[in-house]
Design a protein around this motif. Sequence first.
Motif, PDB file in Angstrom:
ATOM      1  N   LYS A 185       0.843  -1.197   0.000  1.00 11.85           N
ATOM      2  CA  LYS A 185       0.000   0.000   0.000  1.00 11.85           C
ATOM      3  C   LYS A 185       0.883   1.254   0.000  1.00 11.85           C
ATOM      4  O   LYS A 185       2.037   1.206   0.432  1.00 11.85           O
ATOM      5  CB  LYS A 185      -0.931  -0.005   1.213  1.00 11.85           C
ATOM      6  CG  LYS A 185      -1.938  -1.147   1.198  1.00 11.85           C
ATOM      7  CD  LYS A 185      -2.812  -1.120   2.439  1.00 11.85           C
ATOM      8  CE  LYS A 185      -3.909  -2.188   2.369  1.00 11.85           C
ATOM      9  NZ  LYS A 185      -3.348  -3.553   2.234  1.00 11.85           N
ATOM     10  N   PRO A 186       0.353   2.401  -0.460  1.00 10.01           N
ATOM     11  CA  PRO A 186       1.168   3.623  -0.544  1.00 10.01           C
ATOM     12  C   PRO A 186       1.750   4.072   0.794  1.00 10.01           C
ATOM     13  O   PRO A 186       2.813   4.697   0.818  1.00 10.01           O
ATOM     14  CB  PRO A 186       0.189   4.667  -1.095  1.00 10.01           C
ATOM     15  CG  PRO A 186      -0.836   3.878  -1.837  1.00 10.01           C
ATOM     16  CD  PRO A 186      -0.983   2.596  -1.061  1.00 10.01           C
ATOM     17  N   ASN A 187       1.064   3.759   1.919  1.00 13.15           N
ATOM     18  CA  ASN A 187       1.550   4.219   3.218  1.00 13.15           C
ATOM     19  C   ASN A 187       2.462   3.203   3.902  1.00 13.15           C
ATOM     20  O   ASN A 187       2.882   3.420   5.040  1.00 13.15           O
ATOM     21  CB  ASN A 187       0.383   4.565   4.138  1.00 13.15           C
ATOM     22  CG  ASN A 187      -0.511   3.369   4.448  1.00 13.15           C
ATOM     23  OD1 ASN A 187      -0.428   2.343   3.773  1.00 13.15           O
ATOM     24  ND2 ASN A 187      -1.366   3.496   5.446  1.00 13.15           N
ATOM     25  N   GLU A 188       2.782   2.103   3.266  1.00  8.36           N
ATOM     26  CA  GLU A 188       3.730   1.138   3.805  1.00  8.36           C
ATOM     27  C   GLU A 188       5.142   1.517   3.352  1.00  8.36           C
ATOM     28  O   GLU A 188       5.317   2.204   2.333  1.00  8.36           O
ATOM     29  CB  GLU A 188       3.373  -0.270   3.352  1.00  8.36           C
ATOM     30  CG  GLU A 188       2.059  -0.771   3.930  1.00  8.36           C
ATOM     31  CD  GLU A 188       1.753  -2.204   3.514  1.00  8.36           C
ATOM     32  OE1 GLU A 188       1.712  -3.066   4.401  1.00  8.36           O
ATOM     33  OE2 GLU A 188       1.548  -2.450   2.307  1.00  8.36           O
ATOM     34  N   PRO A 189       6.173   1.087   4.106  1.00  2.96           N
ATOM     35  CA  PRO A 189       7.537   1.508   3.759  1.00  2.96           C
ATOM     36  C   PRO A 189       7.919   1.251   2.311  1.00  2.96           C
ATOM     37  O   PRO A 189       8.474   2.134   1.647  1.00  2.96           O
ATOM     38  CB  PRO A 189       8.400   0.688   4.727  1.00  2.96           C
ATOM     39  CG  PRO A 189       7.536   0.523   5.932  1.00  2.96           C
ATOM     40  CD  PRO A 189       6.143   0.332   5.380  1.00  2.96           C
ATOM     41  N   ARG A 190       7.617   0.053   1.799  1.00  4.32           N
ATOM     42  CA  ARG A 190       7.994  -0.210   0.413  1.00  4.32           C
ATOM     43  C   ARG A 190       7.134   0.588  -0.564  1.00  4.32           C
ATOM     44  O   ARG A 190       7.598   0.999  -1.630  1.00  4.32           O
ATOM     45  CB  ARG A 190       7.931  -1.696   0.101  1.00  4.32           C
ATOM     46  CG  ARG A 190       9.269  -2.369   0.267  1.00  4.32           C
ATOM     47  CD  ARG A 190       9.275  -3.730  -0.313  1.00  4.32           C
ATOM     48  NE  ARG A 190       8.110  -4.499   0.085  1.00  4.32           N
ATOM     49  CZ  ARG A 190       8.107  -5.819   0.233  1.00  4.32           C
ATOM     50  NH1 ARG A 190       9.203  -6.491   0.015  1.00  4.32           N
ATOM     51  NH2 ARG A 190       7.020  -6.468   0.584  1.00  4.32           N
ATOM     52  N   GLY A 191       5.862   0.798  -0.204  1.00  2.00           N
ATOM     53  CA  GLY A 191       5.023   1.640  -1.040  1.00  2.00           C
ATOM     54  C   GLY A 191       5.602   3.038  -1.162  1.00  2.00           C
ATOM     55  O   GLY A 191       5.629   3.636  -2.251  1.00  2.00           O
ATOM     56  N   MET A 192       6.092   3.569  -0.033  1.00  2.00           N
ATOM     57  CA  MET A 192       6.721   4.886  -0.062  1.00  2.00           C
ATOM     58  C   MET A 192       8.050   4.839  -0.813  1.00  2.00           C
ATOM     59  O   MET A 192       8.430   5.800  -1.495  1.00  2.00           O
ATOM     60  CB  MET A 192       6.919   5.391   1.370  1.00  2.00           C
ATOM     61  CG  MET A 192       5.607   5.760   2.053  1.00  2.00           C
ATOM     62  SD  MET A 192       5.829   6.507   3.699  1.00  2.00           S
ATOM     63  CE  MET A 192       6.000   5.015   4.694  1.00  2.00           C
ATOM     64  N   GLY A 193       8.741   3.697  -0.712  1.00  2.00           N
ATOM     65  CA  GLY A 193       9.986   3.543  -1.460  1.00  2.00           C
ATOM     66  C   GLY A 193       9.753   3.542  -2.960  1.00  2.00           C
ATOM     67  O   GLY A 193      10.501   4.174  -3.720  1.00  2.00           O
ATOM     68  N   PHE A 194       8.713   2.861  -3.410  1.00  2.00           N
ATOM     69  CA  PHE A 194       8.429   2.837  -4.845  1.00  2.00           C
ATOM     70  C   PHE A 194       7.961   4.206  -5.337  1.00  2.00           C
ATOM     71  O   PHE A 194       8.243   4.594  -6.478  1.00  2.00           O
ATOM     72  CB  PHE A 194       7.394   1.764  -5.165  1.00  2.00           C
ATOM     73  CG  PHE A 194       7.953   0.355  -5.128  1.00  2.00           C
ATOM     74  CD1 PHE A 194       9.127   0.045  -5.789  1.00  2.00           C
ATOM     75  CD2 PHE A 194       7.305  -0.651  -4.427  1.00  2.00           C
ATOM     76  CE1 PHE A 194       9.660  -1.236  -5.751  1.00  2.00           C
ATOM     77  CE2 PHE A 194       7.817  -1.936  -4.392  1.00  2.00           C
ATOM     78  CZ  PHE A 194       9.006  -2.235  -5.049  1.00  2.00           C
ATOM     79  N   ALA A 195       7.258   4.944  -4.489  1.00  2.00           N
ATOM     80  CA  ALA A 195       6.892   6.318  -4.852  1.00  2.00           C
ATOM     81  C   ALA A 195       8.153   7.163  -5.039  1.00  2.00           C
ATOM     82  O   ALA A 195       8.250   7.979  -5.976  1.00  2.00           O
ATOM     83  CB  ALA A 195       5.982   6.921  -3.795  1.00  2.00           C
ATOM     84  N   ARG A 196       9.141   6.983  -4.162  1.00  2.00           N
ATOM     85  CA  ARG A 196      10.414   7.694  -4.291  1.00  2.00           C
ATOM     86  C   ARG A 196      11.110   7.279  -5.603  1.00  2.00           C
ATOM     87  O   ARG A 196      11.679   8.129  -6.312  1.00  2.00           O
ATOM     88  CB  ARG A 196      11.300   7.384  -3.086  1.00  2.00           C
ATOM     89  CG  ARG A 196      12.721   7.914  -3.158  1.00  2.00           C
ATOM     90  CD  ARG A 196      12.800   9.429  -3.020  1.00  2.00           C
ATOM     91  NE  ARG A 196      12.330   9.882  -1.733  1.00  2.00           N
ATOM     92  CZ  ARG A 196      13.104  10.018  -0.652  1.00  2.00           C
ATOM     93  NH1 ARG A 196      14.398   9.709  -0.706  1.00  2.00           N
ATOM     94  NH2 ARG A 196      12.592  10.482   0.477  1.00  2.00           N
ATOM     95  N   PHE A 197      11.075   6.005  -5.923  1.00  2.00           N
ATOM     96  CA  PHE A 197      11.656   5.491  -7.172  1.00  2.00           C
ATOM     97  C   PHE A 197      11.038   6.201  -8.376  1.00  2.00           C
ATOM     98  O   PHE A 197      11.757   6.646  -9.287  1.00  2.00           O
ATOM     99  CB  PHE A 197      11.410   3.979  -7.240  1.00  2.00           C
ATOM    100  CG  PHE A 197      11.858   3.305  -8.505  1.00  2.00           C
ATOM    101  CD1 PHE A 197      13.160   3.427  -8.967  1.00  2.00           C
ATOM    102  CD2 PHE A 197      10.975   2.499  -9.217  1.00  2.00           C
ATOM    103  CE1 PHE A 197      13.574   2.776 -10.133  1.00  2.00           C
ATOM    104  CE2 PHE A 197      11.371   1.847 -10.370  1.00  2.00           C
ATOM    105  CZ  PHE A 197      12.675   1.987 -10.829  1.00  2.00           C
ATOM    106  N   ALA A 198       9.709   6.318  -8.372  1.00  2.00           N
ATOM    107  CA  ALA A 198       9.015   6.973  -9.486  1.00  2.00           C
ATOM    108  C   ALA A 198       9.379   8.452  -9.585  1.00  2.00           C
ATOM    109  O   ALA A 198       9.323   9.034 -10.680  1.00  2.00           O
ATOM    110  CB  ALA A 198       7.504   6.818  -9.326  1.00  2.00           C
ATOM    111  N   GLU A 199       9.747   9.062  -8.471  1.00  2.00           N
ATOM    112  CA  GLU A 199      10.177  10.460  -8.489  1.00  2.00           C
ATOM    113  C   GLU A 199      11.608  10.598  -9.026  1.00  2.00           C
ATOM    114  O   GLU A 199      11.930  11.542  -9.755  1.00  2.00           O
ATOM    115  CB  GLU A 199      10.124  11.047  -7.081  1.00  2.00           C
ATOM    116  CG  GLU A 199       8.716  11.193  -6.506  1.00  2.00           C
ATOM    117  CD  GLU A 199       8.743  11.596  -5.041  1.00  2.00           C
ATOM    118  OE1 GLU A 199       9.861  11.723  -4.476  1.00  2.00           O
ATOM    119  OE2 GLU A 199       7.666  11.783  -4.459  1.00  2.00           O
ATOM    120  N   LEU A 200      12.480   9.645  -8.660  1.00  2.00           N
ATOM    121  CA  LEU A 200      13.890   9.756  -9.007  1.00  2.00           C
ATOM    122  C   LEU A 200      14.182   9.432 -10.468  1.00  2.00           C
ATOM    123  O   LEU A 200      15.067  10.049 -11.083  1.00  2.00           O
ATOM    124  CB  LEU A 200      14.722   8.825  -8.114  1.00  2.00           C
ATOM    125  CG  LEU A 200      14.809   9.178  -6.630  1.00  2.00           C
ATOM    126  CD1 LEU A 200      15.573   8.089  -5.879  1.00  2.00           C
ATOM    127  CD2 LEU A 200      15.480  10.529  -6.436  1.00  2.00           C
TER     128      LEU A 200
END
Length: 334
Positions: free
Chosen positions: A35-50
Amino acid sequence: MFLKKIAISAVLAMSVAVPQAFAQDITLKLGYVDKPNEPRGMGFARFAELVPDYTDGRVAIELFDSGHLGNDREMFNQLLTGAIDLGKPSYPILSDVVPEMSVFLAGYFFDSYDDHLRLVAAPEFGGEWNARLLDEAQLRIIGNSYQGVRNVTLNGIQPRSPADMAGIKLRAVPNPMALAVVSGLGANPTPVPFPELFQALSQNVVDGQENPLPTIWANKFYEVQDTLVRTDHQIASAPVVVNEASWQKLSAEDQEAVTRALTEAMDYAQELGMEMEAGLIEQLQEQGMTIVELTDEEKAAFIASVQASVIETFDGEAWPAGFAQSVIDFAAAE
């Protein structure tokens, strides 16, 4: 195993080869269950930003979180056909292709997540397995993600040895490694689909379960379990995998940039996950859970029992003879 490989080959045979091209503005689809609020969910969101930043806008990542495209197995099949470009299948799923990959979830084989990362990077282990995965399934591992350390929860029981776990029905993930690990803990492994687990615990269909602390917290298992046993029996991680045809659409420069972005994003997710774990013991205590801390001697009994169960189940069977000890020795070496 032979039939599984035939099935995989049949899927690949139906896929259309994608010619190598270095087109601009490539979008890669990434599917995962977090889910977006789980650590890996937040990690993948960071990936999409980078990724757009590191590729000067040539590559974008489109996220499909929360299992919207299916479960891990379903998204693995989508990776095989190229329906999605990137995914996070479990190591037990990849072990359908490369059996040795199930070792990443072997109980008490590793002291830390860093041991996983070293094994992934070692040419004689992860390097060889990745080459076989690429050859047999046209999939490439380009990163690794931290899932957490698994512990046991129970109701009204405070076991301190595998003998104390005798007769306890402990929910197990329905794959051979999870079953072997739970058996080694001394319990009776009882497969229950995860969406049904809370109800199964509340109705005493099973006596307990084992999961990382963030999972225990997020699913409010403390409402139906009163004891947490700090077994720390399994360090869980999962690979990040790309379809090879999709990968070859990228220039070498953009492949390096995507890999760098993923490494940074998964490091960020690992940091978030470990921070969350560090604070959850106190929060679970505040919810009324009793925390059972094992002594070194008590932990050693669990280690010996779980390692023996895994070795008996896999060594010389799904794995080459002697493979288990070679991994244990590698992980123990500094």
